[in-house]
Design a protein around this motif. Structure first.
Motif, PDB file in Angstrom:
ATOM      1  N   THR A 227      14.362 -26.069 -56.759  1.00  0.00           N
ATOM      2  CA  THR A 227      14.246 -24.615 -56.568  1.00  0.00           C
ATOM      3  C   THR A 227      14.392 -23.872 -57.896  1.00  0.00           C
ATOM      4  OG1 THR A 227      14.935 -24.670 -54.276  1.00  0.00           O
ATOM      5  CG2 THR A 227      15.400 -22.632 -55.478  1.00  0.00           C
ATOM      6  N   ARG A 228      15.293 -24.364 -58.741  1.00  0.00           N
ATOM      7  CA  ARG A 228      15.497 -23.671 -60.030  1.00  0.00           C
ATOM      8  C   ARG A 228      14.184 -23.603 -60.816  1.00  0.00           C
ATOM      9  NH1 ARG A 228      17.051 -24.698 -65.297  1.00  0.00           N
ATOM     10  NH2 ARG A 228      17.053 -26.965 -65.074  1.00  0.00           N
ATOM     11  N   ILE A 229      13.475 -24.711 -60.903  1.00  0.00           N
ATOM     12  CA  ILE A 229      12.234 -24.718 -61.688  1.00  0.00           C
ATOM     13  C   ILE A 229      11.088 -24.077 -60.891  1.00  0.00           C
ATOM     14  CG2 ILE A 229      10.676 -26.133 -63.112  1.00  0.00           C
ATOM     15  CD1 ILE A 229      13.595 -26.120 -64.084  1.00  0.00           C
ATOM     16  N   ALA A 230      11.122 -24.201 -59.565  1.00  0.00           N
ATOM     17  CA  ALA A 230      10.089 -23.550 -58.736  1.00  0.00           C
ATOM     18  C   ALA A 230      10.087 -22.042 -58.994  1.00  0.00           C
ATOM     19  CB  ALA A 230      10.329 -23.838 -57.255  1.00  0.00           C
ATOM     20  N   LYS A 231      11.289 -21.474 -59.107  1.00  0.00           N
ATOM     21  CA  LYS A 231      11.372 -20.026 -59.369  1.00  0.00           C
ATOM     22  C   LYS A 231      10.806 -19.695 -60.745  1.00  0.00           C
ATOM     23  CE  LYS A 231      15.410 -18.912 -56.536  1.00  0.00           C
ATOM     24  NZ  LYS A 231      16.841 -18.641 -56.540  1.00  0.00           N
ATOM     25  N   VAL A 232      11.151 -20.535 -61.745  1.00  0.00           N
ATOM     26  CA  VAL A 232      10.656 -20.307 -63.115  1.00  0.00           C
ATOM     27  C   VAL A 232       9.124 -20.355 -63.113  1.00  0.00           C
ATOM     28  CG1 VAL A 232      10.526 -21.361 -65.422  1.00  0.00           C
ATOM     29  CG2 VAL A 232      12.732 -21.260 -64.233  1.00  0.00           C
ATOM     30  N   VAL A 233       8.572 -21.403 -62.477  1.00  0.00           N
ATOM     31  CA  VAL A 233       7.119 -21.592 -62.490  1.00  0.00           C
ATOM     32  C   VAL A 233       6.418 -20.485 -61.704  1.00  0.00           C
ATOM     33  CG1 VAL A 233       5.285 -23.138 -61.646  1.00  0.00           C
ATOM     34  CG2 VAL A 233       7.212 -24.077 -62.922  1.00  0.00           C
ATOM     35  N   TYR A 234       6.973 -20.144 -60.537  1.00  0.00           N
ATOM     36  CA  TYR A 234       6.333 -19.109 -59.713  1.00  0.00           C
ATOM     37  C   TYR A 234       6.295 -17.783 -60.483  1.00  0.00           C
ATOM     38  CZ  TYR A 234       4.972 -16.306 -55.745  1.00  0.00           C
ATOM     39  OH  TYR A 234       4.269 -15.463 -54.918  1.00  0.00           O
ATOM     40  N   ARG A 235       7.437 -17.431 -61.097  1.00  0.00           N
ATOM     41  CA  ARG A 235       7.497 -16.152 -61.833  1.00  0.00           C
ATOM     42  C   ARG A 235       6.517 -16.165 -63.017  1.00  0.00           C
ATOM     43  NH1 ARG A 235      13.596 -16.195 -61.150  1.00  0.00           N
ATOM     44  NH2 ARG A 235      13.927 -14.755 -59.435  1.00  0.00           N
ATOM     45  N   ARG A 236       6.509 -17.282 -63.731  1.00  0.00           N
ATOM     46  CA  ARG A 236       5.702 -17.337 -64.958  1.00  0.00           C
ATOM     47  C   ARG A 236       4.199 -17.382 -64.644  1.00  0.00           C
ATOM     48  NH1 ARG A 236       7.885 -19.607 -70.516  1.00  0.00           N
ATOM     49  NH2 ARG A 236       5.985 -19.396 -71.729  1.00  0.00           N
ATOM     50  N   ALA A 237       3.830 -18.181 -63.631  1.00  0.00           N
ATOM     51  CA  ALA A 237       2.403 -18.311 -63.304  1.00  0.00           C
ATOM     52  C   ALA A 237       1.872 -17.006 -62.704  1.00  0.00           C
ATOM     53  CB  ALA A 237       2.183 -19.468 -62.337  1.00  0.00           C
ATOM     54  N   THR A 238       2.664 -16.374 -61.828  1.00  0.00           N
ATOM     55  CA  THR A 238       2.167 -15.125 -61.226  1.00  0.00           C
ATOM     56  C   THR A 238       2.186 -13.989 -62.252  1.00  0.00           C
ATOM     57  OG1 THR A 238       4.336 -14.656 -60.282  1.00  0.00           O
ATOM     58  CG2 THR A 238       2.723 -15.716 -58.830  1.00  0.00           C
ATOM     59  N   ALA A 239       3.119 -14.040 -63.210  1.00  0.00           N
ATOM     60  CA  ALA A 239       3.124 -13.018 -64.272  1.00  0.00           C
ATOM     61  C   ALA A 239       1.841 -13.118 -65.094  1.00  0.00           C
ATOM     62  CB  ALA A 239       4.342 -13.189 -65.167  1.00  0.00           C
ATOM     63  N   ALA A 240       1.285 -14.352 -65.160  1.00  0.00           N
ATOM     64  CA  ALA A 240       0.016 -14.545 -65.866  1.00  0.00           C
ATOM     65  C   ALA A 240      -1.162 -14.314 -64.909  1.00  0.00           C
ATOM     66  CB  ALA A 240      -0.043 -15.946 -66.466  1.00  0.00           C
ATOM     67  N   LEU A 241      -0.873 -13.730 -63.735  1.00  0.00           N
ATOM     68  CA  LEU A 241      -1.875 -13.324 -62.737  1.00  0.00           C
ATOM     69  C   LEU A 241      -2.631 -14.504 -62.120  1.00  0.00           C
ATOM     70  CD1 LEU A 241      -3.209 -10.131 -64.555  1.00  0.00           C
ATOM     71  CD2 LEU A 241      -1.354 -10.327 -62.893  1.00  0.00           C
ATOM     72  N   LYS A 242      -1.924 -15.640 -61.990  1.00  0.00           N
ATOM     73  CA  LYS A 242      -2.520 -16.791 -61.289  1.00  0.00           C
ATOM     74  C   LYS A 242      -1.986 -16.827 -59.869  1.00  0.00           C
ATOM     75  CE  LYS A 242      -1.813 -19.629 -65.379  1.00  0.00           C
ATOM     76  NZ  LYS A 242      -2.947 -19.189 -66.117  1.00  0.00           N
ATOM     77  N   ARG A 243      -2.715 -17.487 -58.988  1.00  0.00           N
ATOM     78  CA  ARG A 243      -2.090 -17.775 -57.696  1.00  0.00           C
ATOM     79  C   ARG A 243      -1.169 -18.982 -57.884  1.00  0.00           C
ATOM     80  NH1 ARG A 243      -6.840 -19.211 -53.504  1.00  0.00           N
ATOM     81  NH2 ARG A 243      -7.698 -17.251 -54.225  1.00  0.00           N
ATOM     82  N   CYS A 244      -0.048 -18.969 -57.186  1.00  0.00           N
ATOM     83  CA  CYS A 244       0.924 -20.053 -57.358  1.00  0.00           C
ATOM     84  C   CYS A 244       1.580 -20.383 -56.021  1.00  0.00           C
ATOM     85  CB  CYS A 244       2.000 -19.628 -58.366  1.00  0.00           C
ATOM     86  SG  CYS A 244       3.219 -20.928 -58.697  1.00  0.00           S
ATOM     87  N   LEU A 245       1.730 -21.657 -55.781  1.00  0.00           N
ATOM     88  CA  LEU A 245       2.464 -22.134 -54.614  1.00  0.00           C
ATOM     89  C   LEU A 245       3.514 -23.093 -55.158  1.00  0.00           C
ATOM     90  CD1 LEU A 245       2.648 -22.183 -51.519  1.00  0.00           C
ATOM     91  CD2 LEU A 245       1.058 -24.096 -51.534  1.00  0.00           C
TER      92      LEU A 245
END
Ligand code: NAD
Length: 484
Positions: A227-245
C-alpha cells in the motif's frame, strides 16, 4: 552464480543495462543466484521508444489475430510448466506445488485473454431513424505494469495477456527481488509470435518506477505491491495525467462463527495463512473468533503443527522479511498475546541458510496491537476474540485495508449478513482464499486498491482500452434537430 546477470528486454532482444547491480537470492538457501540491474530513466525511455514504434502496427492488427499469439503462449506455459515452476521456486522460495499452481493460473489468465474477441466487441444501436451510435474500444497506447515479488510468474500475467490482446504495447517492471521469470515470459511471448517491441522488460526498483510514472510516452500504469508504494505510484502517475490502477497490501479478516464446520474451517484457515509462506495478498491474517470457537482453534493448532517447513511451506523472501515478521510476533507476545503455534525456531536440514519460518498462530491478540493492524506478510495468523458477529464485523470494518474477507458458518443467512457488511472487495464463505477466477475480476477496496476498475477479468477491459463513441447518419431524409 547459477544464472548470468539479468538483462532488460527491449525491441525483441536482451540488452545489458550498464547500471549498478543488485544480488538476487535463492530464499531457501540464502545463495546469490544472479544479479539484476537497477535501470534508470534512459533505460525506460529506450523501452518506451521501442514500444511506441511497434504500437501502430499492433493496434491495427485485428483482435482475433492478436489473440492467436496467446493461444500459443498458453500452450507454451503448459509445455514448460516444470521449468517455469522450478524458476519460481528458485527465486521466490515457494514450494513446487505452489509454483505449479502459479503457472497454471497464468495459463488460466491467458485463456481469458483468448476469449476477449467474444467478450469485448463494440456496441451498436440505431438511436433514431437512420442514425446509428456505435462504441468501439481502442488500446490506450504504451502501458506499463509494475509487479511485486510474491508471484513472479502469475502477477505479470494478470496484465500482460489482457493489455496486449487489447492492442497495447507493454513495459513490464518486475520486482528486483525476483527478476528471472520475466525473462522467460519474454522468450515465450516471442516464441508464440509476438512482434518485436510489443513487450519489453525493464528491471530495477524505485528509479525505474519513478521514470515510468513520469514518462510522457506511457499512457497507463498498473501496479501491484504494498500500500505504501501503491499510494506513491498512484499519486505520481496520475499527477503526470496517466490512468493508473494501483493494487496495494492487505489485512484479510476471517470471521469464524461457532457453527462453522470444524474440519472445513480449520483446514481452510491454516492453508490460507500458511500457503506461499503467508506471502499472498489474499492470505488469512486475522481470524475473528466469535463466541465459543475453541474446538475449531484446537483443530487449527493440530493442522498447523503437522506442517513441515521445507516440505509443506517455503521460506519467506529475505532475511529482512524474516526478522520483521519475528519482531511482530515478539511484540505481540510482550503485549500479552499467546503464541499457540510457534514457527520461530524452524530450521530445515541442509538449508540452514534459508529464510524459513514455520506457521505461527497467536491467540488473544487485541485489535489495538500492531500485529492486528499492519500487514505482516508471513505465515502468521492472529486470533482476535469477539463476543458476537456485529463486534466481529466492526473489527473487520476498522481495518484500513479491504482486499479480502471470509466468513465460516453453516448458516446461509449469517453468511449473507457478513458478506454484505464486510468492507472488502473480495469476500468468501467457507473459503480461505476467496480469489475470483476468470471471467470475474480481481481487486480489493479501500487501501488495497487505488483507481477504478479491476486488474483481471472483465473489469480490466475498461482500464486497458478507451471507448470511441461514433455517431453516423446515412438517412438523407432524416430531419435536422438539436441533436443532429
Ligand atoms: P513493494 O511495494 O515493495 O514492491 C512492488 C513494486 O514496487 C516492485 O516492483 C518494486 O521494485 C517497486 N518499488 C519498491 N519500492 C519502491 C519505491 N520506493 N518507489 C517506487 N517503486 C518501488 O511490494 P513487494 O514487497 O514486492 O510485494 C508484497 C506486497 O504486495 C504486499 O503488500 C502484498 O499484499 C502486495 N500484493 C498485493 C496484491 C493485490 O492484488 N492487492 C497482489 C500481490 C501482492
Amino acid at each position: 552464480m547459477k544464472y548470468p546477470e539479468v538483462r532488460n528486454y527491449v525491441g525483441g532482444s536482451f540488452v545489458t543495462a550498464d547500471r549498478p547491480l543488485l544480488d538476487v537470492y535463492d530464499p531457501s538457501s540464502g545463495a546469490v543466484i544472479s544479479r539484476v540491474p537497477l535501470s534508470a530513466a534512459d533505460d525506460v525511455d529506450a523501452a518506451v521508444r521501442s514500444a511506441k514504434a511497434a504500437f501502430p502496427a499492433w493496434a491495427a492488427t485485428p483482435i482475433k489475430e492478436r489473440v492467436q499469439i496467446f493461444y500459443r503462449y498458453k500452450a507454451l506455459l503448459e509445455r514448460d510448466i516444470d521449468a517455469l515452476a522450478a524458476l519460481v521456486t528458485e527465486e521466490n522460495g515457494k514450494i513446487d506445488s505452489e509454483a505449479r499452481a502459479e503457472v497454471l493460473k497464468s495459463a488460466e489468465l491467458t485463456e481469458f485473454a483468448c476469449s476477449l474477441p467474444q467478450i469485448a466487441p463494440g456496441e451498436v444501436l440505431e438511436v433514431s431513424r437512420g442514425v446509428e451510435c456505435r462504441i468501439e474500444r481502442f488500446p490506450v497506447g504504451v502501458v506499463a505494469s509494475i509487479t511485486p515479488f510474491n508471484f513472479p510468474n502469475m502477477v505479470p500475467n494478470w496484465s500482460i495477456p489482457n493489455a496486449i490482446a487489447l492492442g497495447n504495447c507493454m513495459i513490464l517492471k518486475p520486482s528486483e527481488l525476483v527478476p528471472l521469470s520475466a525473462g522467460r515470459i519474454a522468450e515465450l511471448l516471442a516464441e508464440a509470435g509476438l512482434p518485436e517491441g510489443v513487450f519489453q522488460v525493464v528491471h530495477g526498483g524505485k528509479e525505474a518506477v519513478e521514470a515510468i510514472c513520469d514518462h510522457p510516452g506511457i499512457a497507463a500504469v498498473s501496479f501491484v505491491g504494498s500500500t505504501r508504494i501503491a499510494k506513491v505510484v498512484y499519486r505520481r502517475a496520475t499527477a503526470a495525467l496517466k490512468r493508473c490502477l494501483a493494487l496495494g497490501g492487505a489485512k484479510n479478516h476471517l470471521i469464524v462463527l461457532p457453527d462453522a464446520d470444524p474440519e472445513m474451517a480449520s483446514t481452510n484457515i491454516v492453508a490460507s495463512m500458511s500457503g506461499c509462506a503467508g506471502q499472498r495478498c489474499m492470505a488469512a491474517s486475522v481470524m475473528v473468533a466469535v463466541s465459543s470457537t475453541d474446538h475449531i482453534i484446537d483443530r487449527m493448532k493440530a493442522v498447523a503443527s503437522r506442517m513441515v517447513p521445507g516440505r509443506d511451506l517455503g521460506p519467506v523472501i529475505s532475511a529482512e522479511a524474516k526478522t520483521r515478521i519475528e519482531t511482530y510476533i515478539a511484540e505481540a507476545e510482550a503485549a500479552g498475546a499467546k503464541v499457540i503455534v510457534d514457527g520461530r525456531t524452524t530450521t530445515v536440514a541442509g538449508r540452514e541458510g534459508g529464510y524459513y519460518l514455520g506457521p505461527t498462530i497467536i491467540d488473544y491478540v487485541t485489535p489495538d496491537m500492531r500485529i492486528a493492524q499492519e500487514e505482516v506478510f508471513g505465515p502468521v495468523l492472529v486470533i482476535v476474540r469477539a463476543p458476537d458477529v456485529d463486534k466481529a464485523i466492526a473489527i473487520e470494518n476498522a481495518s484500513p485495508y479491504g482486499n479480502a474477507a471470509s466468513v465460516f458458518t453453516e448458516s446461509g443467512g449469517m453468511a449473507r449478513y457478513v458478506m454484505e457488511r464486510a468492507s472488502a472487495g473480495m469476500v468468501g464463505v467457507n473459503v480461505g482464499v476467496p480469489v475470483p477466477r476468470e471471467p470475474f475480476s480481481f481487486g480489493g477496496w479501500n487501501d488495497s486498491k487505488f483507481g477504478v476498475g479491476d486488474i483481471t477479468g472483465r473489469g480490466s477491459i475498461e482500464f486497458w482500452t478507451q471507448a470511441k463513441k461514433m455517431t453516423t447518419k446515412w438517412n438523407r431524409e432524416a430531419g435536422v434537430n438539436w441533436m443532429s
